[in-house]
Design a protein around this motif. Structure first.
Motif, short mmCIF file in Angstrom:
data_model
loop_
_atom_site.label_atom_id
_atom_site.label_comp_id
_atom_site.label_asym_id
_atom_site.label_seq_id
_atom_site.Cartn_x
_atom_site.Cartn_y
_atom_site.Cartn_z
N ILE A 195 5.09 -4.41 13.91
CA ILE A 195 3.66 -4.30 13.64
C ILE A 195 3.25 -2.83 13.65
O ILE A 195 3.72 -2.05 14.48
CB ILE A 195 2.85 -5.12 14.66
CG1 ILE A 195 3.14 -6.62 14.46
CG2 ILE A 195 1.34 -4.85 14.55
CD1 ILE A 195 2.47 -7.53 15.44
N ALA A 196 2.39 -2.47 12.72
CA ALA A 196 1.82 -1.12 12.67
C ALA A 196 0.30 -1.26 12.60
O ALA A 196 -0.22 -2.29 12.17
CB ALA A 196 2.32 -0.39 11.43
N MET A 197 -0.39 -0.25 13.04
CA MET A 197 -1.85 -0.23 12.93
C MET A 197 -2.22 0.64 11.73
O MET A 197 -1.79 1.79 11.63
CB MET A 197 -2.47 0.37 14.20
CG MET A 197 -2.77 -0.64 15.29
SD MET A 197 -1.37 -1.58 15.90
CE MET A 197 -0.55 -0.33 16.88
N LEU A 198 -3.02 0.06 10.83
CA LEU A 198 -3.46 0.80 9.64
C LEU A 198 -4.90 1.26 9.86
O LEU A 198 -5.78 0.45 10.17
CB LEU A 198 -3.38 -0.12 8.42
CG LEU A 198 -3.95 0.45 7.11
CD1 LEU A 198 -3.09 1.60 6.58
CD2 LEU A 198 -4.05 -0.66 6.05
N GLY A 199 -5.13 2.55 9.69
CA GLY A 199 -6.47 3.13 9.83
C GLY A 199 -7.03 3.47 8.46
O GLY A 199 -6.33 4.07 7.63
N THR A 200 -8.28 3.07 8.23
CA THR A 200 -8.94 3.34 6.93
C THR A 200 -10.34 3.88 7.18
O THR A 200 -10.86 3.84 8.29
CB THR A 200 -9.08 2.03 6.12
OG1 THR A 200 -9.75 1.06 6.94
CG2 THR A 200 -7.75 1.50 5.67
N ASN A 201 -10.95 4.38 6.10
CA ASN A 201 -12.36 4.75 6.12
C ASN A 201 -13.18 3.54 5.68
O ASN A 201 -13.08 3.12 4.53
CB ASN A 201 -12.61 5.92 5.17
CG ASN A 201 -12.06 7.22 5.73
OD1 ASN A 201 -12.48 7.69 6.78
ND2 ASN A 201 -11.08 7.80 5.03
N SER A 227 -8.61 6.24 -0.56
CA SER A 227 -7.20 5.95 -0.25
C SER A 227 -6.68 6.71 0.98
O SER A 227 -5.54 6.50 1.39
CB SER A 227 -6.33 6.28 -1.47
OG SER A 227 -6.37 7.67 -1.72
N LYS A 228 -7.50 7.58 1.56
CA LYS A 228 -7.05 8.30 2.75
C LYS A 228 -6.86 7.33 3.91
O LYS A 228 -7.75 6.52 4.19
CB LYS A 228 -8.03 9.40 3.12
CG LYS A 228 -7.99 10.56 2.13
CD LYS A 228 -8.96 11.67 2.47
CE LYS A 228 -8.82 12.80 1.44
NZ LYS A 228 -9.75 13.89 1.68
N ALA A 229 -5.73 7.41 4.57
CA ALA A 229 -5.38 6.40 5.57
C ALA A 229 -4.44 6.99 6.61
O ALA A 229 -3.91 8.10 6.44
CB ALA A 229 -4.72 5.21 4.88
N CYS A 230 -4.25 6.26 7.69
CA CYS A 230 -3.19 6.62 8.65
C CYS A 230 -2.53 5.35 9.15
O CYS A 230 -3.09 4.26 9.05
CB CYS A 230 -3.74 7.47 9.79
SG CYS A 230 -4.86 6.63 10.90
N VAL A 231 -1.32 5.51 9.64
CA VAL A 231 -0.57 4.38 10.19
C VAL A 231 -0.07 4.79 11.56
O VAL A 231 0.46 5.90 11.74
CB VAL A 231 0.61 3.99 9.26
CG1 VAL A 231 1.43 2.88 9.88
CG2 VAL A 231 0.09 3.55 7.89
N LEU A 275 1.04 8.59 11.46
CA LEU A 275 1.36 9.13 10.13
C LEU A 275 0.06 9.21 9.34
O LEU A 275 -0.73 8.26 9.37
CB LEU A 275 2.36 8.22 9.41
CG LEU A 275 3.68 7.99 10.14
CD1 LEU A 275 4.51 6.93 9.41
CD2 LEU A 275 4.46 9.29 10.28
N VAL A 276 -0.16 10.32 8.67
CA VAL A 276 -1.40 10.54 7.94
C VAL A 276 -1.08 10.74 6.46
O VAL A 276 -0.15 11.49 6.12
CB VAL A 276 -2.15 11.77 8.50
CG1 VAL A 276 -3.43 12.04 7.71
CG2 VAL A 276 -2.47 11.57 9.98
N GLY A 277 -1.83 10.07 5.59
CA GLY A 277 -1.57 10.21 4.15
C GLY A 277 -2.51 9.35 3.34
O GLY A 277 -3.68 9.24 3.66
N TYR A 298 -9.64 12.28 6.66
CA TYR A 298 -8.62 11.30 7.02
C TYR A 298 -8.98 10.59 8.32
O TYR A 298 -9.43 11.24 9.27
CB TYR A 298 -7.26 11.99 7.21
CG TYR A 298 -6.65 12.46 5.93
CD1 TYR A 298 -5.89 11.60 5.14
CD2 TYR A 298 -6.84 13.77 5.49
CE1 TYR A 298 -5.33 12.04 3.95
CE2 TYR A 298 -6.29 14.21 4.29
CZ TYR A 298 -5.53 13.34 3.53
OH TYR A 298 -4.99 13.77 2.36
N PRO A 299 -8.75 9.28 8.40
CA PRO A 299 -8.88 8.61 9.70
C PRO A 299 -7.67 8.98 10.57
O PRO A 299 -6.62 9.37 10.04
CB PRO A 299 -8.84 7.13 9.32
CG PRO A 299 -8.07 7.07 8.04
CD PRO A 299 -8.32 8.37 7.33
#
Lengths: 139, 139
Positions: free
Chosen positions: A19-25, A65-69, A82-84, B30-31
């Motif tokens: 499991i990973a946590m996905l971060g979004t705006n 589309s800016k996100a982090c995991v 991870l940021v991308g 970025y988040p």
């Protein structure tokens, strides 16, 4: 050396995480986090998820589309951010690639279900945390 | 009823969680996510953390207080996202309240260390996930 070592430990964490946590705006400038099943990864650079096309996260990512995991090991107190950017893929090849037995419970119409999308996250840089030390690196 | 039930299950998850994921707005839109020790909570409404004043997260929150906090149970596949704002507190009372034995390893100068700050997250609404069902509620 320290960077290389942290990247390797981060990769070990990714490889053993389900499991990973996905971060979004999200709307109105708030960040949002949710847990996701990590389907596949290519090193630290690319991570694949699946989602409902109608989901809030897909709407958020189509606008921005800016996100982090984030990956975490609660016992060992290790964390990797991870940021991308994260793209929504609808092509048949990507959908076939990610499809798993039992996915009908998420996507009733099967692999061609328009409500089934693939998310491809591509990392630009990352941060690894362990033992009070944070190491940042480009990916 | 469904909302009340989800809020109670979410609260049970918060109460038994030692670690929470804090989401912030980082540089360039970025988040960002990182794991934090959940120090105290008042229901689902307020959550307290501690951090280094010099940390990236404190800098991000001082620019933009919009934040989210995520709790997850990997085994039971339950997740709770709380959305709201997070303030940085520097007053003596808050710092004393959150101080724990052994905190010198994080804040060498003790409870009055200027590099020791308290974070108070206040939730406005939340989302609870379990068994393929998402329930949203105001807090």
């Amino acid at each position: 050396m320290k960077e290389k070592d942290s990247m390797q430990k981060g990769l070990d964490l990714v490889n053993r995480s389900e499991i990973a946590m996905l971060g979004t705006n999200a709307d109105q400038g708030y960040p949002h986090i949710r847990g996701m099943i990590k389907m596949e990864n290519e090193g630290l650079k690319k991570i694949w998820f699946s989602t409902n096309t109608s989901s809030e996260k897909a709407k958020q990512l189509s606008k921005n589309s800016k996100a982090c995991v984030y990956f975490v090991d609660f016992e060992k107190w290790m964390g990797l951010t991870l940021v991308g950017t994260c793209k929504i893929l609808q092509d048949a090849e990507s959908k076939q690639r990610l499809w798993r037995e039992g996915f009908e419970k998420y996507y009733a119409l099967g692999v061609t279900d328009p409500d089934y999308s693939v998310l491809l996250f591509t990392a630009e840089w990352g941060k690894y945390y362990h033992n009070l030390t944070i190491t940042a690196f480009e990916i």
